[in-house]
Design an enzyme around this catalytic site. Structure first.
Site, short mmCIF file in Angstrom:
data_model
loop_
_atom_site.label_atom_id
_atom_site.label_comp_id
_atom_site.label_asym_id
_atom_site.label_seq_id
_atom_site.Cartn_x
_atom_site.Cartn_y
_atom_site.Cartn_z
N LYS A 1 -4.40 5.53 14.64
CA LYS A 1 -4.51 4.85 13.34
C LYS A 1 -5.96 4.92 12.86
O LYS A 1 -6.73 5.75 13.33
CB LYS A 1 -4.02 3.41 13.47
CG LYS A 1 -2.52 3.32 13.77
CD LYS A 1 -1.69 3.87 12.63
CE LYS A 1 -0.21 3.91 12.96
NZ LYS A 1 0.57 4.63 11.95
N GLN B 1 4.82 9.09 7.48
CA GLN B 1 3.90 10.01 6.78
C GLN B 1 4.34 11.45 6.96
O GLN B 1 4.32 12.23 6.02
CB GLN B 1 2.48 9.81 7.29
CG GLN B 1 1.88 8.46 6.89
CD GLN B 1 0.50 8.25 7.47
OE1 GLN B 1 -0.01 9.05 8.24
NE2 GLN B 1 -0.12 7.14 7.09
N LYS C 1 0.84 -1.21 0.00
CA LYS C 1 0.00 0.00 0.00
C LYS C 1 0.87 1.26 0.00
O LYS C 1 0.60 2.20 -0.74
CB LYS C 1 -0.94 -0.02 1.22
CG LYS C 1 -1.91 1.12 1.26
CD LYS C 1 -3.21 0.74 1.93
CE LYS C 1 -3.13 0.60 3.43
NZ LYS C 1 -3.19 1.91 4.13
N ARG D 1 -7.71 -3.39 9.45
CA ARG D 1 -6.81 -4.35 10.10
C ARG D 1 -7.45 -4.98 11.35
O ARG D 1 -7.11 -6.10 11.73
CB ARG D 1 -5.46 -3.70 10.44
CG ARG D 1 -4.74 -3.21 9.18
CD ARG D 1 -3.27 -2.99 9.37
NE ARG D 1 -2.76 -2.08 8.36
CZ ARG D 1 -2.51 -2.41 7.09
NH1 ARG D 1 -2.69 -3.63 6.67
NH2 ARG D 1 -2.07 -1.50 6.23
N ASP E 1 1.91 -1.37 11.78
CA ASP E 1 0.57 -1.78 11.34
C ASP E 1 0.27 -3.24 11.68
O ASP E 1 -0.83 -3.74 11.40
CB ASP E 1 0.43 -1.58 9.82
CG ASP E 1 0.43 -0.10 9.45
OD1 ASP E 1 0.08 0.73 10.31
OD2 ASP E 1 0.79 0.22 8.31
N GLY F 1 -5.26 7.47 5.41
CA GLY F 1 -4.37 8.39 6.13
C GLY F 1 -3.12 8.71 5.33
O GLY F 1 -2.69 9.86 5.27
C1 S3P Z 1 2.70 4.71 6.22
C2 S3P Z 1 3.22 5.07 7.44
C3 S3P Z 1 2.69 4.61 8.73
C4 S3P Z 1 1.74 3.42 8.55
C5 S3P Z 1 0.80 3.62 7.41
C6 S3P Z 1 1.56 3.79 6.12
C7 S3P Z 1 3.32 5.24 4.99
O1 S3P Z 1 1.97 5.67 9.33
O2 S3P Z 1 1.01 3.19 9.74
O3 S3P Z 1 -0.09 2.53 7.28
O4 S3P Z 1 3.03 4.71 3.90
O5 S3P Z 1 4.12 6.20 5.08
P1 S3P Z 1 2.70 6.74 10.30
O6 S3P Z 1 3.59 7.59 9.51
O7 S3P Z 1 1.55 7.52 10.92
O8 S3P Z 1 3.42 5.92 11.32
#
Ligand code: S3P
Length: 457
Positions: free
Chosen positions: A355, A177, A30, A408, A328, A102
């Site tokens: 989350k 992120q 993803k 999840r 995750d 997100g």
């Molecule tokens: C992700 C970063 C993670 C993860 C999310 C995907 C990404 O989030 O939980 O499912 O693709 O950069 P966080 O940056 O909030 O930890």
């Protein structure tokens, strides 16, 4: 296309199963799929993507890039994107709806924030509860005007300055992120944008931006603190990308095979980038029979096949510093722990609270509902397992795990039901389509007994 969940819940139930067997290929990662659509949509020329995850979250990102000028089409198995060129996104005519995603919304907020136009971001009930301040704060420092709901929630409207201010930003929490949002904002700022991260998180943004031709350097000091410096306003050029299988989706069939007696499955083409392998490391420590075979390099990423057999697990203490590499995967790990001999202690889980749901309480509630002895701390979870799953499962007829619009949580408790003495019902399986639309068919294909029924909320 409007993607909404919650109006019509689709409950599903998982029942005790035996001998899961077969070979499966997990859908694309993803994180890499979101970035493929974004960077392909931004770069000059053509990007061709195979193995893309066609989940709702990723498609929302694709639609946002289309709304800002990228041309995206699919021919047979290949997604073809004609990008706009760095610095050349168009002002979207309508608000950008990211549904449950997100990563999609936070990275796009970064990408778009430094453009001198107005863009509005919306999401579903789950996304609208999640904190956006973590990506809005660095944008404010870059000169972006922000309008948001109380507590920096969606809907958010951004208006970038004529010329953005490049910043040096220390990411206050372990978050790929936030790191990515700042770097993407830096793509449209003059000079050098620097991100400092104290704990290494998934590095797909750095790796992929370099692959698209961005001028970017990464330095790691003796304490493991990483400094990522990006030169803004450079050229990005379209690439060919083959997206490897998602280790976070892999977690579900992997844990199912470990827990269900007689199981022996092979999961092909799994991304084993070290920033994503914390779950496999932990399960191996618990005594899991997982063979990592056919290790290879594909498109700059480590990829392998996993051969997984039913195993007797024992409880372990999972160190907090491992959290970013399995953030995750805690719901799936908690389910594995429910069948392990002794206690499993997980710490450093504060990010689980923000989350798709408050995953720490959603997991603890679901475990308790199904007879598992566990303690929820502020940022920790302790689970005392029942080898063989005797007595586990819905303690009262019809008790359904609340999934809180969290894919999840839904998949984890369906996996738990495959090894519990009694069946387990989740209140909604439709949300699984955000990240793993093939889940039900794939699980059924290797012998998992999961039934679904459609019901009005
Ligand atoms: C992700 C970063 C993670 C993860 C999310 C995907 C990404 O989030 O939980 O499912 O693709 O950069 P966080 O940056 O909030 O930890």
């Amino acid at each position: 296309m409007q993607i909404t969940h919650g109006a019509l819940l689709k409950p599903a139930a998982a029942h005790k199963s035996e001998n899961l067997s077969g070979t499966i290929r997990i859908p694309g990662d993803k994180s890499i799929s979101h970035r493929s659509f974004m960077f392909g949509g931004l770069a000059s020329g053509q990007t061709r993507i195979t193995g893309l995850l066609e989940g709702e979250d990723v498609l929302a990102t694709g639609m946002a890039m289309q709304a800002m000028g990228a041309h995206i089409r699919k021919e047979q198995d290949t997604w073809i994107i004609d990008g706009v060129g760095n610095g050349c996104l168009l002002e979207p005519e309508a608000s950008l709806d990211f549904g449950n995603a997100g990563t999609g919304v936070r990275l796009t907020i970064g990408l778009v924030g430094t453009y001198a136009f107005t863009a509005t971001f919306t999401g579903d009930a789950s996304l609208s509860k999640r904190p956006m301040g973590r990506v809005l704060d660095p944008l404010r420092l870059m000169g972006v005007q922000v309008t948001a709901q109380e507590g920096d929630r969606l809907p958010v409207t951004l208006r970038g300055p004529r010329i953005a201010n490049p910043i040096s930003y220390r990411v206050p929490m372990a978050s790929a992120q936030v790191k990515s949002a700042v770097l993407l904002a830096g793509l449209n700022a003059p000079g050098t944008t620097t991100v400092i991260e104290e704990v290494m998180t998934r590095d797909h943004t750095e790796k992929m931006l370099a692959g698209f031709g961005a001028q970017l350097s990464v330095e790691t000091d003796n304490d493991g603190v990483r400094t990522i410096a990006l030169q803004g306003q450079g050229k990005l050029t379209g690439q060919e990308i083959d997206v490897p299988g998602d280790p976070s989706s892999t977690a579900f069939p992997l844990v199912a095979a470990l827990l269900v007696p007689g199981s022996d499955i092979t999961i092909e083409n799994v991304l084993v980038n070290p920033t994503r392998t914390g779950l496999v490391t932990t399960l191996l420590e618990m005594g899991a029979d997982i063979q990592i075979t056919n290790l290879r390099l594909a498109g700059g990423e480590d990829v392998a096949d996993l051969v997984v057999r039913h195993s007797e697990l024992k409880g372990v203490s999972v160190p907090p510093e491992r959290a970013p590499s399995m953030i995750d995967e805690y719901p799936a790990l908690a389910v594995a722990a429910a069948f392990a001999q002794g206690e499993t202690v997980m710490q450093g889980l504060e990010e689980l609270r923000v989350k798709e749901s408050d995953r720490l309480s959603a997991v603890a509630e679901g475990l308790k509902l199904n007879g598992v002895d566990c303690d929820e701390g502020k940022a920790s979870l302790s689970v005392r397992g029942v080898p063989g799953g005797k007595g586990l499962g819905a303690v009262s007829e019809g008790a359904a795990v609340k999934t809180h619009l969290d894919h999840r949580i839904a998949m984890s408790f369906l996996v738990m039901g495959l090894a519990s003495e009694r069946s387990i019902t989740v209140d909604d399986a439709s949300i699984i389509a955000t990240s793993f639309p093939e889940f039900m068919d794939m699980m059924a294909g290797f012998g998992a007994r999961i039934t679904s029924k459609q019901e009005a909320a």
